[in-house]
Design a protein around this motif. Structure first.
Motif, PDB file in Angstrom:
ATOM      1  N   GLY A 143      -8.986  -4.880   3.912  1.00 59.04           N
ATOM      2  CA  GLY A 143      -9.819  -4.234   4.505  1.00 59.04           C
ATOM      3  C   GLY A 143      -9.626  -4.268   6.316  1.00 59.04           C
ATOM      4  O   GLY A 143     -11.438  -4.055   6.425  1.00 59.04           O
ATOM      5  N   GLU A 182      -6.533   8.809   5.602  1.00 57.97           N
ATOM      6  CA  GLU A 182      -6.985   9.249   4.118  1.00 57.97           C
ATOM      7  C   GLU A 182      -8.509  10.025   4.021  1.00 57.97           C
ATOM      8  O   GLU A 182      -9.261  10.130   4.553  1.00 57.97           O
ATOM      9  CB  GLU A 182      -7.593   7.698   3.046  1.00 57.97           C
ATOM     10  N   GLU A 183      -8.461  11.045   2.795  1.00 62.69           N
ATOM     11  CA  GLU A 183      -9.744  11.378   2.004  1.00 62.69           C
ATOM     12  C   GLU A 183     -11.135  10.656   2.188  1.00 62.69           C
ATOM     13  O   GLU A 183     -10.705   9.473   1.764  1.00 62.69           O
ATOM     14  CB  GLU A 183      -9.090  11.905   1.538  1.00 62.69           C
ATOM     15  N   LYS A 228       0.688  -1.809  -0.153  1.00 57.15           N
ATOM     16  CA  LYS A 228      -0.018   0.129   0.133  1.00 57.15           C
ATOM     17  C   LYS A 228       0.657   0.940  -0.059  1.00 57.15           C
ATOM     18  O   LYS A 228       0.230   2.199  -0.588  1.00 57.15           O
ATOM     19  CB  LYS A 228      -1.181   0.432   1.427  1.00 57.15           C
ATOM     20  N   GLU A 233     -17.874   1.913  -6.172  1.00 58.02           N
ATOM     21  CA  GLU A 233     -17.101   1.783  -6.774  1.00 58.02           C
ATOM     22  C   GLU A 233     -16.968   1.027  -8.375  1.00 58.02           C
ATOM     23  O   GLU A 233     -18.004  -0.359  -8.713  1.00 58.02           O
ATOM     24  CB  GLU A 233     -16.698   0.414  -6.173  1.00 58.02           C
ATOM     25  N   LEU A 289     -13.523   8.600   0.108  1.00 53.55           N
ATOM     26  CA  LEU A 289     -14.422   8.613  -1.571  1.00 53.55           C
ATOM     27  C   LEU A 289     -15.610   8.492  -0.918  1.00 53.55           C
ATOM     28  O   LEU A 289     -15.678   7.303  -1.093  1.00 53.55           O
ATOM     29  CB  LEU A 289     -12.981   8.100  -1.843  1.00 53.55           C
ATOM     30  N   VAL A 335     -10.716   8.339   6.751  1.00 49.64           N
ATOM     31  CA  VAL A 335     -10.187   7.000   6.388  1.00 49.64           C
ATOM     32  C   VAL A 335      -9.401   6.962   6.962  1.00 49.64           C
ATOM     33  O   VAL A 335      -8.464   7.562   7.119  1.00 49.64           O
ATOM     34  CB  VAL A 335     -10.275   6.786   5.376  1.00 49.64           C
ATOM     35  N   ASN A 384     -17.168  -7.097   3.915  1.00 49.48           N
ATOM     36  CA  ASN A 384     -16.347  -6.995   1.931  1.00 49.48           C
ATOM     37  C   ASN A 384     -16.217  -8.560   2.486  1.00 49.48           C
ATOM     38  O   ASN A 384     -15.211  -9.588   3.178  1.00 49.48           O
ATOM     39  CB  ASN A 384     -14.887  -5.973   2.185  1.00 49.48           C
ATOM     40  N   LEU A 412      -8.352   3.858  -5.952  1.00 50.17           N
ATOM     41  CA  LEU A 412      -8.491   3.371  -4.583  1.00 50.17           C
ATOM     42  C   LEU A 412      -7.509   1.947  -3.974  1.00 50.17           C
ATOM     43  O   LEU A 412      -7.221   2.143  -3.079  1.00 50.17           O
ATOM     44  CB  LEU A 412      -9.676   2.538  -4.526  1.00 50.17           C
ATOM     45  N   GLU A 413      -7.294   1.578  -4.540  1.00 56.16           N
ATOM     46  CA  GLU A 413      -5.824   0.248  -4.932  1.00 56.16           C
ATOM     47  C   GLU A 413      -6.141   0.189  -5.941  1.00 56.16           C
ATOM     48  O   GLU A 413      -6.270  -0.262  -7.184  1.00 56.16           O
ATOM     49  CB  GLU A 413      -6.745  -0.916  -3.815  1.00 56.16           C
ATOM     50  N   LYS A 450      -6.832   4.071   8.476  1.00 57.76           N
ATOM     51  CA  LYS A 450      -5.931   2.764   8.344  1.00 57.76           C
ATOM     52  C   LYS A 450      -4.982   1.896   8.650  1.00 57.76           C
ATOM     53  O   LYS A 450      -3.634   2.663   9.049  1.00 57.76           O
ATOM     54  CB  LYS A 450      -5.816   2.894   7.050  1.00 57.76           C
TER      55      LYS A 450
HETATM   56  P1  AMP Z   1      -8.666  -1.587   1.440  1.00 60.27           P
HETATM   57  O1  AMP Z   1      -8.251  -2.194   2.640  1.00 60.27           O
HETATM   58  O2  AMP Z   1      -8.029  -0.473   1.432  1.00 60.27           O
HETATM   59  O3  AMP Z   1      -9.179  -2.273   0.529  1.00 60.27           O
HETATM   60  O4  AMP Z   1     -10.351  -0.698   1.766  1.00 60.27           O
HETATM   61  C1  AMP Z   1     -11.045  -1.797   1.964  1.00 60.27           C
HETATM   62  C2  AMP Z   1     -12.579  -1.033   2.046  1.00 60.27           C
HETATM   63  O5  AMP Z   1     -13.426  -0.158   2.779  1.00 60.27           O
HETATM   64  C3  AMP Z   1     -12.694  -0.622  -0.084  1.00 60.27           C
HETATM   65  O6  AMP Z   1     -13.413  -1.669  -0.622  1.00 60.27           O
HETATM   66  C4  AMP Z   1     -13.540   1.312   0.298  1.00 60.27           C
HETATM   67  O7  AMP Z   1     -15.222   0.244  -0.016  1.00 60.27           O
HETATM   68  C5  AMP Z   1     -13.471   1.395   1.800  1.00 60.27           C
HETATM   69  N1  AMP Z   1     -12.824   2.645   1.989  1.00 60.27           N
HETATM   70  C6  AMP Z   1     -11.200   2.105   1.613  1.00 60.27           C
HETATM   71  N2  AMP Z   1     -10.844   3.660   2.007  1.00 60.27           N
HETATM   72  C7  AMP Z   1     -11.610   4.236   1.233  1.00 60.27           C
HETATM   73  C8  AMP Z   1     -11.992   5.634   1.204  1.00 60.27           C
HETATM   74  N3  AMP Z   1     -10.677   6.440   1.231  1.00 60.27           N
HETATM   75  N4  AMP Z   1     -13.104   6.031   1.063  1.00 60.27           N
HETATM   76  C9  AMP Z   1     -14.126   5.279   0.885  1.00 60.27           C
HETATM   77  N5  AMP Z   1     -14.306   4.425   1.086  1.00 60.27           N
HETATM   78  C10 AMP Z   1     -12.784   3.409   1.508  1.00 60.27           C
END
Ligand code: AMP
Ligand code: GLY
Length: 434
Positions: free
Chosen positions: A154, A189-190, A107, A196, A192, A145, A228, A286-287, A147
């Motif tokens: 997730g 993180e901002e 990441k 999706e 969003l 957000v 998820n 997002l990724e 993390k």
């Molecule tokens: P990630 O572990 O970063 O893949 O995040 C898991 C899930 O959280 C993603 O599949 C998105 O649905 C949600 N998510 C992660 N980052 C954001 C973000 N910056 N804004 C909104 N939703 C997010």
């Protein structure tokens, strides 16, 4: 003209890839490691019981069986350098190098890469202590957000709606240390907002070819609620995303990613799958994933007309600019049939009936994922068990055909989302002007 292939993986994605590759007149035989009963049922294909991370045995198989081309399904072997390992032994394999696969496996790498190359993503900063993190949250406002940077999939992600929620979560990470060392660093993180979507593109290190648009449905519950999953259903192409909008995504995200990787000495060869949020400010990454999505692949393989072997060879030889993707013009939908309890714990070994009846319906193909043969009977063996795919002239018809065929299949605890592709028109309030 009689190619021998090796496909690595055992999910619905790999069943769909093998199903498509077997249609190529250039292909004589496909070995699948380890595969599933679905891949074994394809005439040209044979399963070999080797795990996806056992590079030594896979390479030995590629030598012994004179494999012309190996295709990797899942991300784990790519992140661990299977492409470098095969290539070091003179074996032809399609996928990104370990270094290029960091777009998915790290990441920190992918966020910094996007910043370096001006690729639109959520604004972020990394913190190592509570007070500075809290100050940043308050300065940026809510929702925001948070993390824990060492955790994936997730877990360790919170969307804080207010100062109190942000403080509680940061305290758990930094003071209670509920994630241990994985919480040493925190990415803030901002948030969003918007639908999706899944973008896929073939790449050869310099050129790329974007596929038509698709959308997965990741949360387990209807209305995108609950935890998820790997993905509960997909549709393609998206009726609300125009060709011009897809071009904007290509120009602002896909091409700059391929160009940036090349400029940094990490040319990306393989399949790039950025997950985007279509925010009001435009598309945001997002990724990144560095392999085909699942269940996206299940619908792409139903609608792609071009020979997949031709595309992969052009990608390996740096001549994707000479290829044009041909699509059937049909829409496609996939409904995942899962084991009740997934993505939490679930039972295995439940007998599956009705696949033949479903496959006999016109325009239906059922792909297998978490299945196995037990004394000649097909039984459940995973969270996502089957993908029921349908094609039709329009998306509504494809979706209803897929649900009708899915109803013919049964196993104890069968679970599906009943709203896949349901919200076809509610996603138009996003702006794409990047
Ligand atoms: P990630 O572990 O970063 O893949 O995040 C898991 C899930 O959280 C993603 O599949 C998105 O649905 C949600 N998510 C992660 N980052 C954001 C973000 N910056 N804004 C909104 N939703 C997010
Ligand atoms: N469609 C979700 C994934 O493949 O990661």
């Amino acid at each position: 003209m009689s190619k021998r292939l090796l496909v690595i993986g055992s999910g619905g994605r790999e069943h769909a890839l093998v199903w498509k590759l077997a249609q190529s007149p250039q292909v004589e035989k496909i070995f699948v490691a380890p595969g599933n009963p679905g891949t074994a049922s394809i005439d040209k294909a044979v399963n070999v019981d080797i795990k996806v991370m056992d590079f030594g045995k896979l390479e030995h198989l590629a030598y012994k069986e004179a494999i012309d081309l190996t295709i990797v399904g899942p991300d784990d072997p790519l992140g661990d350098g299977i492409v470098d390992s095969f290539q070091a032994k003179g074996l032809k394999i399609w996928g990104p190098s370990q270094s290029a696969a960091r777009l998915e496996s790290s990441k920190a790498f992918s966020k910094d890469f996007m910043t370096r190359h001006n690729i639109p993503t959520a604004e972020y900063q990394v913190f190592t202590e509570l007070e500075a993190a809290m100050n940043y949250c308050n300065e940026k406002g809510y929702p925001i957000v948070i993390k824990a940077s060492g955790l994936a999939l997730g877990k360790g992600v919170a969307i804080a709606q207010c100062q109190q929620e942000a403080h509680d979560f940061l305290e758990k990470i930094f003071v209670e240390r509920i994630f241990g060392d994985a919480g040493n660093e925190v990415v803030i993180e901002e948030f969003l907002e918007g639908p999706e979507i899944s973008i896929h593109a073939f790449a050869d290190g310099s050129n790329s070819l974007i596929l038509q648009s698709a959308q997965d449905h990741k949360p387990v519950g209807e209305g995108n609620t609950g935890p998820n999953t790997g993905g509960m259903g997909t549709i393609t192409p998206l009726p609300w995303l125009t060709e011009a909008e897809l071009q904007v995504i290509d120009e602002t995200i896909v091409k700059p990613t391929i160009a940036g990787m090349k400029a940094e000495g990490n040319p990306f060869v393989g399949l790039l799958y950025p997950g985007l949020i279509m925010s009001k400010k435009g598309p945001r990454v997002l990724e990144y994933n560095v392999r085909f999505g699942d269940p996206e692949t299940q619908i792409y393989m139903r609608t792609l007309e071009t020979d997949l072997v031709d595309i992969i060879e052009a990608s390996l030889e740096g001549r994707l600019d000479q290829i044009q993707l041909a699509w059937s013009g049909k829409s496609a939908a996939c409904i995942i049939l899962a084991s009740g309890g997934y993505p939490g714990s679930y039972a295995k070994g439940k007998e599956i009936t009705g696949i033949d009846e479903a496959n006999q319906e016109i325009d239906i193909v059922v792909f297998q994922a978490g299945t196995k043969l037990d004394d000649g009977n097909l039984v459940t063996n995973g969270g996502r068990v089957l993908g029921v795919t349908a094609i039709a002239a329009d998306l509504e018809t494809a979706i209803s055909k897929a649900y009708k065929a899915a109803a013919k299949i049964n196993f104890e605890g069968k679970y599906q989302r009943n709203d896949i592709g349901f919200n076809l028109t509610s996603l138009t309030n996003c702006s794409i002007s990047a």
